[in-house]
Design a protein around this motif. Sequence first.
Motif, PDB file in Angstrom:
ATOM      1  N   VAL A 302       0.836  -1.204   0.000  1.00  0.00           N
ATOM      2  CA  VAL A 302       0.000   0.000   0.000  1.00  0.00           C
ATOM      3  C   VAL A 302       0.871   1.255   0.000  1.00  0.00           C
ATOM      4  CG1 VAL A 302      -1.673   1.324   1.350  1.00  0.00           C
ATOM      5  CG2 VAL A 302      -1.949  -1.154   1.097  1.00  0.00           C
ATOM      6  N   GLY A 303       1.976   1.205   0.760  1.00  0.00           N
ATOM      7  CA  GLY A 303       2.862   2.362   0.825  1.00  0.00           C
ATOM      8  C   GLY A 303       3.546   2.664  -0.489  1.00  0.00           C
ATOM      9  N   GLU A 304       3.957   1.625  -1.213  1.00  0.00           N
ATOM     10  CA  GLU A 304       4.677   1.828  -2.473  1.00  0.00           C
ATOM     11  C   GLU A 304       3.741   2.126  -3.649  1.00  0.00           C
ATOM     12  OE1 GLU A 304       7.731   2.114  -3.395  1.00  0.00           O
ATOM     13  OE2 GLU A 304       8.863   1.525  -1.616  1.00  0.00           O
ATOM     14  N   PHE A 305       2.578   1.456  -3.686  1.00  0.00           N
ATOM     15  CA  PHE A 305       1.735   1.539  -4.879  1.00  0.00           C
ATOM     16  C   PHE A 305       0.493   2.408  -4.695  1.00  0.00           C
ATOM     17  CE2 PHE A 305       4.146  -2.373  -5.578  1.00  0.00           C
ATOM     18  CZ  PHE A 305       4.505  -2.233  -6.906  1.00  0.00           C
ATOM     19  N   GLY A 306       0.072   2.633  -3.462  1.00  0.00           N
ATOM     20  CA  GLY A 306      -1.078   3.486  -3.217  1.00  0.00           C
ATOM     21  C   GLY A 306      -2.331   3.016  -3.929  1.00  0.00           C
ATOM     22  N   ASP A 307      -3.009   3.952  -4.586  1.00  0.00           N
ATOM     23  CA  ASP A 307      -4.285   3.653  -5.248  1.00  0.00           C
ATOM     24  C   ASP A 307      -4.124   2.841  -6.530  1.00  0.00           C
ATOM     25  OD1 ASP A 307      -5.597   5.024  -3.268  1.00  0.00           O
ATOM     26  OD2 ASP A 307      -5.712   6.912  -4.396  1.00  0.00           O
ATOM     27  N   ALA A 308      -2.891   2.604  -6.944  1.00  0.00           N
ATOM     28  CA  ALA A 308      -2.684   1.824  -8.169  1.00  0.00           C
ATOM     29  C   ALA A 308      -3.022   0.350  -7.974  1.00  0.00           C
ATOM     30  CB  ALA A 308      -1.238   1.950  -8.643  1.00  0.00           C
ATOM     31  N   VAL A 309      -3.135  -0.086  -6.700  1.00  0.00           N
ATOM     32  CA  VAL A 309      -3.422  -1.491  -6.439  1.00  0.00           C
ATOM     33  C   VAL A 309      -4.531  -1.628  -5.405  1.00  0.00           C
ATOM     34  CG1 VAL A 309      -1.055  -2.230  -6.949  1.00  0.00           C
ATOM     35  CG2 VAL A 309      -1.703  -1.693  -4.591  1.00  0.00           C
ATOM     36  N   MET A 318      -0.970 -18.070   3.725  1.00  0.00           N
ATOM     37  CA  MET A 318       0.370 -17.717   3.271  1.00  0.00           C
ATOM     38  C   MET A 318       0.402 -16.640   2.193  1.00  0.00           C
ATOM     39  SD  MET A 318       2.255 -21.422   3.018  1.00  0.00           S
ATOM     40  CE  MET A 318       2.941 -22.149   4.500  1.00  0.00           C
ATOM     41  N   PHE A 319      -0.773 -16.183   1.733  1.00  0.00           N
ATOM     42  CA  PHE A 319      -0.779 -15.383   0.514  1.00  0.00           C
ATOM     43  C   PHE A 319      -1.588 -14.108   0.644  1.00  0.00           C
ATOM     44  CE2 PHE A 319      -0.880 -19.944  -0.691  1.00  0.00           C
ATOM     45  CZ  PHE A 319       0.438 -20.054  -1.113  1.00  0.00           C
ATOM     46  N   GLY A 320      -1.127 -13.098  -0.083  1.00  0.00           N
ATOM     47  CA  GLY A 320      -1.919 -11.928  -0.371  1.00  0.00           C
ATOM     48  C   GLY A 320      -2.176 -11.877  -1.867  1.00  0.00           C
ATOM     49  N   TRP A 321      -3.220 -11.173  -2.251  1.00  0.00           N
ATOM     50  CA  TRP A 321      -3.558 -11.023  -3.671  1.00  0.00           C
ATOM     51  C   TRP A 321      -3.535  -9.539  -4.003  1.00  0.00           C
ATOM     52  CZ3 TRP A 321      -3.997 -14.108  -7.794  1.00  0.00           C
ATOM     53  CH2 TRP A 321      -4.663 -13.652  -8.926  1.00  0.00           C
ATOM     54  N   VAL A 322      -2.823  -9.203  -5.068  1.00  0.00           N
ATOM     55  CA  VAL A 322      -2.694  -7.819  -5.507  1.00  0.00           C
ATOM     56  C   VAL A 322      -3.380  -7.666  -6.851  1.00  0.00           C
ATOM     57  CG1 VAL A 322      -1.092  -5.940  -6.010  1.00  0.00           C
ATOM     58  CG2 VAL A 322      -0.455  -7.704  -4.345  1.00  0.00           C
ATOM     59  N   GLU A 323      -4.293  -6.708  -6.934  1.00  0.00           N
ATOM     60  CA  GLU A 323      -4.965  -6.414  -8.196  1.00  0.00           C
ATOM     61  C   GLU A 323      -4.537  -5.023  -8.636  1.00  0.00           C
ATOM     62  OE1 GLU A 323      -7.359  -7.815 -11.247  1.00  0.00           O
ATOM     63  OE2 GLU A 323      -7.035  -8.869  -9.331  1.00  0.00           O
ATOM     64  N   PHE A 324      -3.888  -4.939  -9.809  1.00  0.00           N
ATOM     65  CA  PHE A 324      -3.409  -3.656 -10.318  1.00  0.00           C
ATOM     66  C   PHE A 324      -4.555  -2.926 -11.022  1.00  0.00           C
ATOM     67  CE2 PHE A 324       0.563  -5.703  -9.470  1.00  0.00           C
ATOM     68  CZ  PHE A 324       1.427  -4.666  -9.154  1.00  0.00           C
ATOM     69  N   ARG A 325      -4.904  -1.764 -10.493  1.00  0.00           N
ATOM     70  CA  ARG A 325      -5.996  -0.980 -11.054  1.00  0.00           C
ATOM     71  C   ARG A 325      -5.562  -0.150 -12.256  1.00  0.00           C
ATOM     72  NH1 ARG A 325      -7.635   1.248  -5.082  1.00  0.00           N
ATOM     73  NH2 ARG A 325      -9.269  -0.272  -4.551  1.00  0.00           N
ATOM     74  N   ASP A 326      -4.246  -0.055 -12.466  1.00  0.00           N
ATOM     75  CA  ASP A 326      -3.748   0.817 -13.533  1.00  0.00           C
ATOM     76  C   ASP A 326      -3.528   0.071 -14.846  1.00  0.00           C
ATOM     77  OD1 ASP A 326      -1.595  -0.756 -12.895  1.00  0.00           O
ATOM     78  OD2 ASP A 326      -0.212   0.893 -12.452  1.00  0.00           O
ATOM     79  N   GLY A 327      -4.021  -1.161 -14.926  1.00  0.00           N
ATOM     80  CA  GLY A 327      -3.904  -1.917 -16.169  1.00  0.00           C
ATOM     81  C   GLY A 327      -2.607  -2.676 -16.338  1.00  0.00           C
ATOM     82  N   THR A 328      -1.780  -2.757 -15.308  1.00  0.00           N
ATOM     83  CA  THR A 328      -0.506  -3.470 -15.404  1.00  0.00           C
ATOM     84  C   THR A 328      -0.723  -4.936 -15.754  1.00  0.00           C
ATOM     85  OG1 THR A 328       0.610  -2.026 -13.826  1.00  0.00           O
ATOM     86  CG2 THR A 328       1.519  -4.229 -14.104  1.00  0.00           C
ATOM     87  N   HIS A 358      -4.145  -8.851 -14.565  1.00  0.00           N
ATOM     88  CA  HIS A 358      -3.775  -7.713 -13.722  1.00  0.00           C
ATOM     89  C   HIS A 358      -3.587  -8.111 -12.259  1.00  0.00           C
ATOM     90  CE1 HIS A 358      -4.770  -5.611 -17.298  1.00  0.00           C
ATOM     91  NE2 HIS A 358      -6.073  -5.729 -17.154  1.00  0.00           N
ATOM     92  N   GLY A 359      -3.670  -9.410 -11.980  1.00  0.00           N
ATOM     93  CA  GLY A 359      -3.553  -9.885 -10.610  1.00  0.00           C
ATOM     94  C   GLY A 359      -2.196 -10.516 -10.330  1.00  0.00           C
ATOM     95  N   ALA A 360      -1.855 -10.649  -9.053  1.00  0.00           N
ATOM     96  CA  ALA A 360      -0.603 -11.285  -8.646  1.00  0.00           C
ATOM     97  C   ALA A 360      -0.776 -11.895  -7.269  1.00  0.00           C
ATOM     98  CB  ALA A 360       0.541 -10.269  -8.622  1.00  0.00           C
ATOM     99  N   ARG A 361      -0.212 -13.091  -7.093  1.00  0.00           N
ATOM    100  CA  ARG A 361      -0.155 -13.704  -5.764  1.00  0.00           C
ATOM    101  C   ARG A 361       1.200 -13.442  -5.148  1.00  0.00           C
ATOM    102  NH1 ARG A 361       0.313 -20.082  -4.594  1.00  0.00           N
ATOM    103  NH2 ARG A 361       2.510 -19.482  -4.706  1.00  0.00           N
ATOM    104  N   VAL A 362       1.194 -12.987  -3.910  1.00  0.00           N
ATOM    105  CA  VAL A 362       2.444 -12.727  -3.193  1.00  0.00           C
ATOM    106  C   VAL A 362       2.437 -13.508  -1.890  1.00  0.00           C
ATOM    107  CG1 VAL A 362       3.024 -10.492  -4.193  1.00  0.00           C
ATOM    108  CG2 VAL A 362       1.389 -10.581  -2.324  1.00  0.00           C
ATOM    109  N   CYS A 363       3.535 -14.176  -1.607  1.00  0.00           N
ATOM    110  CA  CYS A 363       3.687 -14.983  -0.397  1.00  0.00           C
ATOM    111  C   CYS A 363       4.579 -14.244   0.587  1.00  0.00           C
ATOM    112  CB  CYS A 363       4.298 -16.340  -0.734  1.00  0.00           C
ATOM    113  SG  CYS A 363       4.634 -17.382   0.713  1.00  0.00           S
TER     114      CYS A 363
END
Length: 390
Positions: A302-309, A318-328, A358-363
């Motif tokens: 959240v600190g690095e990407f802000g509203d972009a994710v 074990m996991f978080g899910w990140v959804e990129f709102r900026d079309g990445t 636009h999604g990513a799994r992070v462990c």
Amino acid sequence: MSLTLARRMGALRSSAIRDLLTVTARPDVLSLAGGLPDPELVPHERIRQEVDRVLGSPDALQYTETAGWFGLREVVAARETGQVAPDEVVITHGSQQALSLLAQVLLDPGASVVVEEPAYPGALQVFRAAESRVLTVPLDVDGMRTDRLEALLDSGERPVLVHTVSNFHNPRGATMTAARRAHLAGLAERFGFWVLEDDPYGELYYDGPPPEPVATHSDRVIRLSSASKILAPALRVGWLRGPREVCAAVELVKQGADLCGSSLIHQVATGLLTDGPWLDAHLTAIRAQYGARATALHSALVGEFGDAVEVTAAAGGMFGWVEFRDGTDTDALLRAAVERRVAFVPGSAFAVDGGHRHGARVCFTTNTAATLEVAVERLAEAHRTLVVTT
């Protein structure tokens, strides 16, 4: 020589997560990819003590029952919710083998199965090997959209089984609500399908235990679980709990797969799981460590990407899910990230028929809070480069 493989091999493809291991094995790469326990938190000394104790028994190195050493089946039955008998439990070589054996027992070629999407890749491999017709229902922060499943059923679809990772979903991180669990069980009763409740993460909770299992609502639920995440993956101790008839059929198929598991390992796992004070302290310790790391990763993203994710806050697992709102496109982001010595799993690895680009799994389990911050900094650098070049 011309090599002809079985027809089912045409539907299989290698797990993108497993393929990433060649990258994440590099010592200079910070990995947010593989879903692994931290080796520093695996109870090496306690396992060594239990191995030494068990080796004092004359039957420790002998064959055991196909369904698993009876003492371990008793322990698993006692740990399960409700009145469960040992003959309603089969010990398997990890919960993945349980999934594979159940597919052989329950699915004919062409049978329909329903999975959550984004989907657990291990389940997709099993169902594709069984030559199943795979249907999907979406997830949200409250787990499987059982209303969408009901709509699918009302449209005339009749799956043989529905697969769910109900607690701390892999990859989405979501936990199914109590109301949706009851709804799913009710649909199973009404339409006559099996629910495979795949629960390897249920004891890794950080904000309190998850709701009661789906199995508490219906006899049409078969539960799968594992000691890999709470003890050690190398023990390869998993299990399934289900009706006696299903367990007997699984045992018959298992005879042809491996005859039996390891009596030595089953007795070691029994000793660890029945040492109540030690196990409680061990679980408390790893929950605290992993919970702090989950919070650190969420804060860093959240600190690095802000509203972009949009980031799912992990309440366990074990996991978080990140959804990129900026079309990445996260496949492209992974390539840039590896150049900056950080890795994750792109959302496309969990798609049934494309999607989740636009999604990513992070462990977060295998890195300290400080290392997670560095990993996210590298990921943000890769993201900035990608944005500049596209």
